[in-house]
Design an enzyme around this catalytic site. Structure first.
Site, mmCIF file in Angstrom:
data_model
loop_
_atom_site.group_PDB
_atom_site.id
_atom_site.type_symbol
_atom_site.label_atom_id
_atom_site.label_comp_id
_atom_site.label_asym_id
_atom_site.label_seq_id
_atom_site.Cartn_x
_atom_site.Cartn_y
_atom_site.Cartn_z
ATOM 1 N N ASP A 194 0.828 -1.205 0.000
ATOM 2 C CA ASP A 194 0.000 0.000 0.000
ATOM 3 C C ASP A 194 0.864 1.259 0.000
ATOM 4 O OD1 ASP A 194 -2.420 1.425 0.023
ATOM 5 O OD2 ASP A 194 -3.324 0.070 1.474
ATOM 6 N N GLU A 246 -0.632 1.756 -5.234
ATOM 7 C CA GLU A 246 -0.172 3.146 -5.203
ATOM 8 C C GLU A 246 -1.296 4.116 -5.559
ATOM 9 O OE1 GLU A 246 1.806 6.623 -7.307
ATOM 10 O OE2 GLU A 246 0.446 5.085 -8.062
ATOM 11 N N TRP A 247 -2.498 3.564 -5.872
ATOM 12 C CA TRP A 247 -3.727 4.323 -6.145
ATOM 13 C C TRP A 247 -3.682 5.104 -7.455
ATOM 14 C CZ3 TRP A 247 -2.559 7.251 -1.082
ATOM 15 C CH2 TRP A 247 -2.459 6.349 -0.023
ATOM 16 N N GLY A 248 -2.662 4.862 -8.288
ATOM 17 C CA GLY A 248 -2.571 5.563 -9.555
ATOM 18 C C GLY A 248 -2.071 6.982 -9.470
ATOM 19 N N GLU A 249 -1.569 7.390 -8.296
ATOM 20 C CA GLU A 249 -1.192 8.790 -8.107
ATOM 21 C C GLU A 249 -0.016 9.209 -8.987
ATOM 22 O OE1 GLU A 249 -0.598 9.790 -4.013
ATOM 23 O OE2 GLU A 249 -2.716 10.284 -3.830
ATOM 24 N N ASP A 281 -9.723 3.642 -3.696
ATOM 25 C CA ASP A 281 -10.444 2.452 -3.230
ATOM 26 C C ASP A 281 -11.840 2.346 -3.830
ATOM 27 O OD1 ASP A 281 -8.325 1.866 -1.623
ATOM 28 O OD2 ASP A 281 -9.489 1.689 0.220
#
Length: 693
Positions: free
Chosen positions: A196, A229-232, A251
């Site tokens: 995460d 990495e949430w696509g950041e 999420d």
């Protein structure tokens, strides 16, 4: 990503219309590692291993993880969506899931990984800097759990974060401890790591994820590496040589708008996916209770078309048979696991009518017709548009009905609201052995006022190259409703490319309560070879009644439809979170309102006024539950004409009065729009909303 901030912030952060900022998700950090993360020994590469590359080093020049992993998208289970850090997350659950994988045929269908998420370890490391499993949850430790899972022919996955603590702040993160933690995971027999992004202290993402890549490689154990990495930082552009899959969005939530928002962000990234490197739009919500089975089938269909990892997120010990039927559909799974490894391309998307095409290893094409909207829509494409060569006929395999028909080339259907039809299409010299595909649908059915009669037309059309025989059409309504045909309901033969149009008159039962109801359209026919085919299509219809004379609060009246960007529209409370009834009293600029509607951009709420109302008014603004964040615009539409708008309002603004003349309008639509700066925190209130009739 698992936000654990106070209620109002957490709810806003769970919104998944885009990749969320780490500034909101994690504690504000400094650019240098804290002393604990710089401690020598636990995180440094052993002398024989290369040190972490500096930020900006080319990932493509780095060694890959062991070859041969994740050649198709990983399939399995992760507990987070169903338990978070609740007491249900424990050894008994994980063993129970492993047992059910075998007993329910999920292992045989391809599900392999049983993964632990956050909160499996104690909050502090031991004196040697090692992770310590939470013995309340896992009394026998992780090694024994891995042994149990392996004994079932399955694999175990584990979780940590590329930060100083995990997202739940319940256990240490791996930042500065990568090699030590990777060694522990390997020694325990772990087969999969979800890594995460919380509490990352501002350290460069490529550096953090590459360091763990190298640490996993140094163990010598094959471990699938999931970059969360949430696509950041657009990992699809740099992570193919770092991990096996990477999250592309924030999420997911167990609500329709979340699934659609994530689908829209992940779908354009098809060119980056392939064997050993996959786009990850997050875990499945199928079975968690926040959506209908139709919506869950769409969720599962779209993820499979996008070659996404299929990680079950519901507690299978409590799952219904309908949930098992969705998760166990091997023909849909076969698209996800196709060895060619291609993510579907979007062919069309106008008006919420999506067409996706996915090339398959044997030359077939998977075609999905997805209806994003809240009413049935006709969606069309052709075999040629889908990428198939010219042929005299095509086999059309419906992967949810498990039925074969043939088409001359057109692929068309009326798709239910929020529904997805998925076909496997192939040129087939034996096309005539299959019944002709017959399209069944209806014009849009307008709301029917109780006590009055409405007309609707249904369409039956032959898409094949052979006639359909003994065609019959029926339309049934709720008990007591009058549904009568006005024109023919059948044909002894329906030739190719010909249609049967049937007109109907419909009247609700006297005393019917206003609300949503369902008509059922059924078409039955046989092929020249005697095969019987039956199509059934649900058609929503709304029974309506004009508001009473005088002044009525909008929250006391039934609406026809209501759509929301996050959670359901709420009556007399703010939108709150993703569930119905989880809002707070409506507050704008410090003022509290007892009546009103809690919405979230983008939102549309449609009321039937039947020409009986003259005006609408409200106090509008961004709810105080977002602090001073959020920015929206409010609009009032009467019979398709905009009659009032608020302009831009932010969380810093007081409530603004809005009023509109709606005399003679049959419907009034209350619209909330984003004003162009993203949908985060756009909790929008129609406070004190009322109609004058």
């Amino acid at each position: 990503m698992h936000p654990h901030a106070p209620l109002t912030t957490r709810r806003a952060r769970r919104r998944v219309v885009g990749a969320l900022s780490a500034a909101f998700l994690c504690a504000a950090g400094v650019t240098a590692l804290p002393a604990a993360a710089r401690t020598a020994g636990t995180g440094a590469a052993p002398a024989a291993e290369p040190a972490a590359r500096p930020a900006g080093a080319a990932a493509s020049a780095a060694p890959r993880l062991p070859d041969g992993l994740a050649r198709t998208p990983p399939m399995g289970f992760n507990n987070w969506n169903s338990t978070h850090c609740g007491a249900d997350f424990n050894e008994a659950m994980i063993k129970g899931i492993a047992d059910l994988f075998v007993e329910k045929g999920l292992k045989a269908a391809g599900y392999e990984y049983v993964n632990l998420d956050d909160c499996w370890a104690r909050k502090d490391r031991d004196a040697n800097g090692k992770l310590v499993p939470d013995t309340t949850r896992f009394p026998n430790g992780i090694k024994a759990l891995a042994d149990y899972v392996h004994s079932k022919g399955l694999k175990l996955g584990i979780y940590t974060s590329a930060g100083t603590t995990t997202c739940a702040r319940a256990m240490p993160g791996a930042l500065g401890h990568e090699y030590s933690d990777a060694r522990q995971f390997a020694d325990w027999g772990v087969d999969y790591l979800k890594y995460d992004n919380c509490n990352n202290q501002g350290v460069d993402a490529k550096q953090r994820y590459t360091t763990m890549r190298d640490a996993l490689k140094a163990t010598g154990r094959p471990i699938v590496y999931s970059i969360c990495e949430w696509g950041e930082n657009k990992p699809w552009e740099w992570a193919a040589d770092v991990g096996h899959l990477w999250r592309t969005t924030g999420d997911i939530g167990d609500v329709w708008d979340s699934v659609v928002g994530i689908f829209k962000e992940n779908a354009p990234l098809a060119k980056y996916a392939g064997p050993g490197h996959w786009n990850d739009p997050d875990m499945l919500e199928v079975g968690n209770g926040g959506m209908t089975d139709t919506e869950y089938r769409s969720h599962f269909s779209l993820w499979s078309m996008m070659a996404a990892p299929l990680l079950i997120g519901t507690d299978l010990r409590k799952a219904s048979q309908a949930t098992y039927d969705i998760l166990g559909n091997r023909e849909i799974i076969g698209l996800d696991q196709d060895p060619l490894g291609k993510q579907a391309e979007v062919l069309k998307s106008a008006g919420g009518r999506w067409v996706l095409s996915k090339p398959l290893a044997d030359g077939d094409r998977a075609v999905a017709l997805f209806n994003e909207s809240d009413r049935p829509q006709r969606i069309t494409t052709t075999a040629r548009e889908a990428g198939l060569p010219q042929a005299s006929g095509y086999r059309l395999r419906d992967l949810w009905k498990h039925e074969d028909t043939h088409t001359a080339g057109e692929i068309a259907a009326t798709v239910p609201a929020h529904g997805t039809l998925v076909y496997r299409v192939s040129p087939d010299r034996r096309w005539a052995h299959y019944p002709p595909a017959v399209e069944t649908g209806a014009d849009g059915i307008e709301p029917i006022e109780v006590g009055k009669e409405a007309r609707v037309a249904t369409l039956t059309r032959n898409l094949g190259r052979t006639p359909a025989f003994d065609v019959t059409v029926s339309l049934k309504g709720p008990q007591g409703w009058r549904v009568e045909p006005v024109t023919s309901t059948g044909s002894p033969a329906l030739p190719p490319d010909k249609e049967l149009v049937t007109a109907w008159k419909i009247a609700p039962l006297a005393g019917t309560k206003p609300g949503a109801y369902e008509l059922t359209l059924t078409t039955d026919y046989r092929s020249a070879r005697g095969q019987r085919v039956t199509h059934t299509l649900p058609l929503p219809v709304f029974a309506v009644q004009a508001p009473p004379a005088g002044t009525s609060y909008a929250s006391d009246l039934p609406w026809i439809t209501a759509t929301n960007g996050y959670g359901p529209v709420e009556r007399d409370m703010s939108v709150g979170g993703p569930r119905a009834g989880d809002g707070t009293p409506i507050r704008i600029g410090g003022a509290t309102y007892t009546k009103g509607l809690g919405a979230h951009a983008p939102s549309e709420i449609t009321y039937y006024t039947g020409g009986q109302c003259s005006a609408f008014s409200a106090q509008v603004g961004v709810d105080d539950e977002t602090g001073d964040q959020g920015s929206v615009g409010f609009e009032v539409w009467a019979d398709g004409q905009r009659v009032a708008e608020s302009g831009k309002l932010t969380g810093k603004d007081p409530a603004k009065a809005i009023s509109a003349q709606v005399a003679g309008a049959s419907t009034v639509r209350l619209v909330v729009r984003d004003v162009g700066d993203g949908l985060q925190y756009d909790h929008a209130d129609w406070a004190d909303a009322r109609f004058s009739c």
